[in-house]
Design a protein around this motif. Structure first.
Motif, mmCIF file in Angstrom:
data_model
loop_
_atom_site.group_PDB
_atom_site.id
_atom_site.type_symbol
_atom_site.label_atom_id
_atom_site.label_comp_id
_atom_site.label_asym_id
_atom_site.label_seq_id
_atom_site.Cartn_x
_atom_site.Cartn_y
_atom_site.Cartn_z
ATOM 1 N N LEU A 351 -15.961 0.897 -6.962
ATOM 2 C CA LEU A 351 -15.129 1.250 -8.106
ATOM 3 C C LEU A 351 -13.822 0.463 -8.032
ATOM 4 N N MET A 352 -13.456 -0.212 -9.132
ATOM 5 C CA MET A 352 -12.205 -0.959 -9.217
ATOM 6 C C MET A 352 -11.205 -0.098 -9.980
ATOM 7 N N ILE A 353 -10.151 0.357 -9.286
ATOM 8 C CA ILE A 353 -9.263 1.376 -9.853
ATOM 9 C C ILE A 353 -7.808 0.904 -9.802
ATOM 10 N N LYS A 354 -7.145 0.994 -10.936
ATOM 11 C CA LYS A 354 -5.724 0.664 -11.000
ATOM 12 C C LYS A 354 -4.914 1.882 -10.572
ATOM 13 N N ILE A 355 -3.951 1.655 -9.665
ATOM 14 C CA ILE A 355 -3.126 2.743 -9.158
ATOM 15 C C ILE A 355 -1.822 2.785 -9.952
ATOM 16 N N TYR A 356 -1.618 3.879 -10.669
ATOM 17 C CA TYR A 356 -0.381 4.060 -11.436
ATOM 18 C C TYR A 356 0.602 4.885 -10.587
ATOM 19 N N PRO A 357 1.803 4.364 -10.321
ATOM 20 C CA PRO A 357 2.766 5.093 -9.479
ATOM 21 C C PRO A 357 3.033 6.511 -9.962
ATOM 22 N N SER A 358 3.074 6.685 -11.274
ATOM 23 C CA SER A 358 3.329 8.028 -11.819
ATOM 24 C C SER A 358 2.045 8.745 -12.225
ATOM 25 N N GLY A 359 0.894 8.113 -11.938
ATOM 26 C CA GLY A 359 -0.386 8.718 -12.319
ATOM 27 C C GLY A 359 -0.818 9.771 -11.319
ATOM 28 N N LEU A 360 -1.101 10.957 -11.806
ATOM 29 C CA LEU A 360 -1.466 12.070 -10.929
ATOM 30 C C LEU A 360 -2.771 11.802 -10.200
ATOM 31 N N PHE A 361 -3.789 11.329 -10.932
ATOM 32 C CA PHE A 361 -5.126 11.180 -10.349
ATOM 33 C C PHE A 361 -5.235 9.928 -9.480
ATOM 34 N N SER A 362 -4.813 8.756 -10.012
ATOM 35 C CA SER A 362 -4.965 7.512 -9.261
ATOM 36 C C SER A 362 -4.112 7.512 -7.995
ATOM 37 N N SER A 363 -2.936 8.137 -8.047
ATOM 38 C CA SER A 363 -2.098 8.221 -6.849
ATOM 39 C C SER A 363 -2.775 9.069 -5.777
ATOM 40 N N GLU A 364 -3.462 10.117 -6.213
ATOM 41 C CA GLU A 364 -4.189 10.961 -5.266
ATOM 42 C C GLU A 364 -5.343 10.178 -4.628
ATOM 43 N N LEU A 365 -6.030 9.356 -5.433
ATOM 44 C CA LEU A 365 -7.098 8.517 -4.888
ATOM 45 C C LEU A 365 -6.553 7.535 -3.858
ATOM 46 N N ASP A 366 -5.384 6.982 -4.163
ATOM 47 C CA ASP A 366 -4.790 5.998 -3.263
ATOM 48 C C ASP A 366 -4.409 6.619 -1.921
ATOM 49 N N ARG A 367 -4.145 7.915 -1.919
ATOM 50 C CA ARG A 367 -3.772 8.594 -0.670
ATOM 51 C C ARG A 367 -4.981 8.943 0.196
ATOM 52 N N LEU A 368 -6.180 8.791 -0.360
ATOM 53 C CA LEU A 368 -7.377 9.101 0.426
ATOM 54 C C LEU A 368 -7.476 8.178 1.640
ATOM 55 N N GLN A 369 -7.916 8.743 2.756
ATOM 56 C CA GLN A 369 -8.117 7.974 3.982
ATOM 57 C C GLN A 369 -9.597 7.651 4.146
ATOM 58 N N ILE A 370 -9.889 6.599 4.900
ATOM 59 C CA ILE A 370 -11.287 6.261 5.178
ATOM 60 C C ILE A 370 -11.952 7.452 5.864
ATOM 61 N N GLY A 371 -13.091 7.853 5.338
ATOM 62 C CA GLY A 371 -13.787 9.028 5.861
ATOM 63 C C GLY A 371 -13.597 10.263 5.006
ATOM 64 N N ASP A 372 -12.602 10.230 4.092
ATOM 65 C CA ASP A 372 -12.416 11.356 3.167
ATOM 66 C C ASP A 372 -13.523 11.357 2.114
ATOM 67 N N TYR A 373 -13.673 12.504 1.442
ATOM 68 C CA TYR A 373 -14.743 12.660 0.456
ATOM 69 C C TYR A 373 -14.168 12.817 -0.953
ATOM 70 N N ILE A 374 -14.976 12.386 -1.911
ATOM 71 C CA ILE A 374 -14.643 12.567 -3.324
ATOM 72 C C ILE A 374 -15.929 12.894 -4.075
#
Length: 522
Positions: A351-374
């Motif tokens: 998945l190619m995802i743009k991270i928006y600094p003020s975006g609630l969802f994309s910022s949360e995705l960016d905080r995911l660590q390797i091994g986390d689940y979605i």
């Protein structure tokens, strides 16, 4: 000159060599070679003696067919009339007669397990073995009868919504010592593995089969545990889907399981609702300064492929609320010869995802660590590969991450659509740094003469020598020109809602009809 010994085949110690040591080929009559057998199977001649019918075979019925001129053999729960194959069998009639009127699975595995008997004998298929009746206490009889109505046979009319019963699928199941096979008869030609979505978790088997605009659902709590590596086989020409489950305990199953919500239903796909499974994040790499490529690992027991032009929904709990957003899976490269890396544990989703600094969802995705689940949903979308199969011109109109639906589409058409003359991409961004996979796009231009790309920037630097501006009728008319006056064309659009609306309006003003325009929206 070097004297190199010829390679031995079968290899020393292999199953083939071990088997061949105990049997030998017999001379065949003229006109009885493998190629002669293949020609016979394709001749249309009825080789089963049943005029195309498939039947359920009891042990008693199987035992009756034990002569050279009337020989049936069972292999892995399926019964074949091998009488016409007798004269073509390299091992002779005697080898086949050892299993005449009986289950020949063990004998087959000992002698030539590697042989693709399903293909070789498919025109000889009589049917499947009937399950042995099991003696049950009287109080269980009515319950079993109700369960059989739900878990075998034709679909109840009450579960068919909005379509004819004659179009509705049906399913059945059979078992061997070590496996259980669920067979779905879709009655549709042209089925493929992308149309089958399968999940197994906590003894629950959920299978969804997409048939045009409809969804057929199997939803069963299995009566016994199975291994996670579930196989899915699709017979495209006849529309049959086989789900092969490997038993953990090799014991006979008395029943397939208990039906769960909406089991055995056939309804509009849009009415089925989303189903999510947990996927593990295994890598996250930068594409541009604000866009990343996420690689998600599907569960081992999930069979799941996202068709070209379709999207999935990601679901996360953010600040105590459930948030859902659509994203279009991409290939991991634009190089048409590039083979996607396989994950040793299962299939991957990119998945190619743009991270928006003020975006609630994309910022949360960016905080995911390797091994986390979605959580990832089943695929959705109206785009069909049939829309591009006979195209001569394909025009792609994208803005920012609206480029993502175009990635798989580019890979597909440049590899599979031989009628194409031109593929043109008009890609709108703010700055040079925002252009996704620019290097790969420029490399693709050099590799494939059919492909052209034009980058248009709304906030370019002074050094930018390319096109400037925003979407307009003049830009579109200048770049999107048919290869010939009456060429078959499709224009795909993806971007923000205002961008898509403007694009549709400009294209209609330029004379393109509604059927020639497809907008990717979710």
């Amino acid at each position: 000159m070097l004297n190199v010994p010829a390679a031995a085949f079968p290899a020393p110690g292999s199953q083939q060599r071990a088997a061949r040591g105990g049997r030998s080929k017999v001379p065949l009559k003229p006109g009885r070679s493998l190629m002669d057998w293949i020609r016979l199977t394709k001749s249309g001649k009825d080789l089963t003696g049943l005029k195309g019918r498939l039947i359920e075979v009891t042990e008693e019925e199987l035992a009756k067919h034990n002569k050279t001129d009337d020989c049936w053999i069972c292999i892995r729960g399926l019964v074949y009339n091998v009488t016409p194959y007798m004269e073509y069998h390299p091992g002779g009639e005697g080898e086949l007669m050892k299993a005449a009127g009986a289950d020949g699975t063990d004998l087959f595995d000992q002698v030539h397990r590697w042989v693709n008997y399903e293909s070789m004998l498919k025109e000889c298929l009589v049917g499947r073995m009937a399950l042995k009746p099991i003696a049950l206490p009287k109080e269980s009889t009515s319950a079993l009868s109700e369960e059989k109505k739900c878990l075998n046979g034709m679909l109840p009319e009450s579960k068919i919504v909005g379509t004819s019963k004659s179009l509705a699928p049906s399913y059945d199941w059979f078992q061997t010592d070590c496996s259980v096979t669920v067979v779905v008869y879709t009655k549709q030609k042209g089925m493929n593995s992308e149309m089958v979505i399968l999940d197994y978790e906590d003894s629950r088997l959920r299978g969804e089969i997409i048939i045009r605009d409809y969804s057929y659902l199997l939803n069963i709590e299995l009566s016994n545990a199975v291994q996670e590596d579930i196989a899915v086989h699709v017979a495209e020409k006849v529309g049959k889907v086989e789900i092969v489950l490997k038993k953990i305990d090799n014991i006979p199953w008395k029943k397939l399981g208990q039906p769960l919500e909406s089991h055995n239903s056939f309804i509009k796909r849009t009415d089925q609702g989303l189903y999510y499974r947990k996927c593990k994040l295994i890598s996250k790499t930068d594409v541009t300064h604000d866009t990343k490529l996420f690689c998600l690992l599907l569960p081992q027991s999930t069979h799941f492929q996202v068709p070209v032009g379709q999207h999935v929904y990601l679901k996360q709990i953010v600040t105590g609320k459930e948030i859902v957003k659509p994203y279009t899976p991409v290939s991991c490269s634009l190089q048409t010869h590039f083979k996607e890396p396989s994950c040793h544990d299962g299939a991957c989703l990119f998945l190619m995802i743009k991270i928006y600094p003020s975006g609630l969802f994309s910022s949360e995705l960016d905080r995911l660590q390797i091994g986390d689940y979605i959580y990832v949903s089943n695929p959705e979308g109206s785009f069909q590969k049939s829309q591009v199969q006979t195209l001569e011109d394909l025009f792609l109109l994208a803005a920012g991450t609206g480029f993502t639906p175009m990635i798989k589409l580019l890979n597909y058409v440049l590899t599979n659509v031989n009628s194409l003359w031109t593929v043109k991409l008009m890609f709108f961004n703010k700055t040079e740094d925002d252009i996704l996979w620019r290097d790969q796009l420029e490399q693709l231009i050099l590799q494939d003469k059919r492909f052209e790309a034009q980058f248009i920037l709304s906030e370019p630097s002074k050094e930018w020598n390319g096109k400037r501006g925003k979407i307009s009728s003049s830009l579109l008319s200048e770049f999107f020109k048919r290869s010939k006056q009456d060429s078959k064309v499709l224009i795909c659009i993806c971007g923000s809602a205002p961008f898509t609306e403007q694009g549709e309006r400009f294209l209609k003003d330029l004379g393109y009809c509604k059927e020639e325009i497809h907008s990717f929206t979710a």
